[in-house]
Design an enzyme around this catalytic site. Structure first.
Site, PDB file in Angstrom:
ATOM      1  N   SER A 156       0.853  -1.182   0.000  1.00  0.00           N
ATOM      2  CA  SER A 156       0.000   0.000   0.000  1.00  0.00           C
ATOM      3  C   SER A 156       0.890   1.233   0.000  1.00  0.00           C
ATOM      4  CB  SER A 156      -0.876  -0.007   1.268  1.00  0.00           C
ATOM      5  OG  SER A 156      -1.510   1.237   1.481  1.00  0.00           O
ATOM      6  N   TYR A 169      -2.307  -1.014  10.318  1.00  0.00           N
ATOM      7  CA  TYR A 169      -2.258  -1.248   8.870  1.00  0.00           C
ATOM      8  C   TYR A 169      -0.905  -0.806   8.310  1.00  0.00           C
ATOM      9  CZ  TYR A 169      -3.925  -1.147   4.005  1.00  0.00           C
ATOM     10  OH  TYR A 169      -4.098  -1.353   2.652  1.00  0.00           O
TER      11      TYR A 169
END
Length: 270
Positions: A156, A169
């Site tokens: 990401s 995350y």
């Protein structure tokens, strides 16, 4: 001839969104595909519903509509036994495995000091342990086959920058990068390439489907950041899949250890 003609790919988290897009895109370019997803909710701490068995089967039908073969299996990437069963299915059905896309992931938001232990564990386990399980299930057979191959791990923009409020995350996606770097060195003698792909916010996933970017920006801080990207508010799943396709193909035969951004320039912004 397609860019991955005759190859076999395993894709996790493929019931919808990016995973579905990766499966269809690779099939369009000639790959047979094994797709997996957990197909049930795994924690009340996650702010959205996970994909269903019917959605996984819809992915399989979309792959078959391209003329390629597809096997769909329910598998939780947190379980090495379930991921190994998917690898065994590829071996039994297709006799080979050339491409592995560790795509399965979940996310939530919250200040680091306020996150529950449960949500920390589920986000880190799915995103990081799941990528490790997927790799370690596939690697022994890929080495034994002696044909080389490509492992693509979906990280990401949060695997490059410290987006808030997503400490769990961010930690997991940074961990995926470290895992990729180590594996790319370990597997180079076996001609198995390992790379990460780093999207910014992606439309038409379980979190974003059908939601205007303005509403996403108000609801999720990550998409508020995405809305400030220099090129686009967020990217489409197919944009990410095109990066996966390149890394899976022989066009990328000398590409390993790469952090491939598909982020509309977001990680380059000051």
């Amino acid at each position: 001839m397609g860019r991955v003609q005759g190859k076999v790919a395993l894709i996790t988290g493929a019931a919808r969104g990016q995973g579905r897009s990766h499966a269809v895109r690779l099939a369009e370019e000639g790959a047979d595909v094994v797709v997996t997803d957990v197909c049930h909710d795994i924690s009340d701490e996650l702010p959205y519903r996970l994909a269903s068995k019917d959605q996984l089967e819809e992915t399989a039908q979309l792959v078959r509509a391209t003329g390629r073969r597809c096997v769909a299996l329910r598998a939780d990437v947190r379980s090495i036994a379930e991921v190994r069963a998917a690898v065994d299915a590829a071996r039994a059905e297709f006799g080979r495995l050339d491409v592995v896309v560790a795509n399965a992931g979940v996310m939530s938001s919250g200040s680091a000091w306020e996150l529950s232990e449960e949500v920390w564990d589920v986000v880190v386990d799915v995103n990081l342990k799941g990528a490790w399980n997927t790799a370690r299930a596939a690697i022994p057979w890929m080495i034994e086959a002696g044909e080389g191959g490509s492992i693509v791990m979906i990280s990401s923009a949060a695997g490059i920058r410290g987006h808030v409020p997503y400490a769990h995350y961010v930690a997991a996606k940074h961990g995926v990068v470290g895992l990729m770097k180590a594996l790319s060195n370990e597997l180079a003698p076996h001609r198995i390439r390992v790379n990460t792909v780093h999207p910014t916010g992606v439309s038409d996933t379980g979190i974003t489907v059908g939601v205007p970017v303005e509403e996403l920006a108000a609801r999720e801080p990550l998409f508020a950041l995405a809305a400030m990207n220099p090129l686009a508010p967020y990217v489409e799943p197919r944009d990410v899949s095109n990066a996966v396709l390149f890394l899976a193909s022989d066009e990328a035969r000398y590409v390993t250890g790469l952090q491939f951004t598909v982020d509309a320039g977001s990680t380059n912004k000051p």
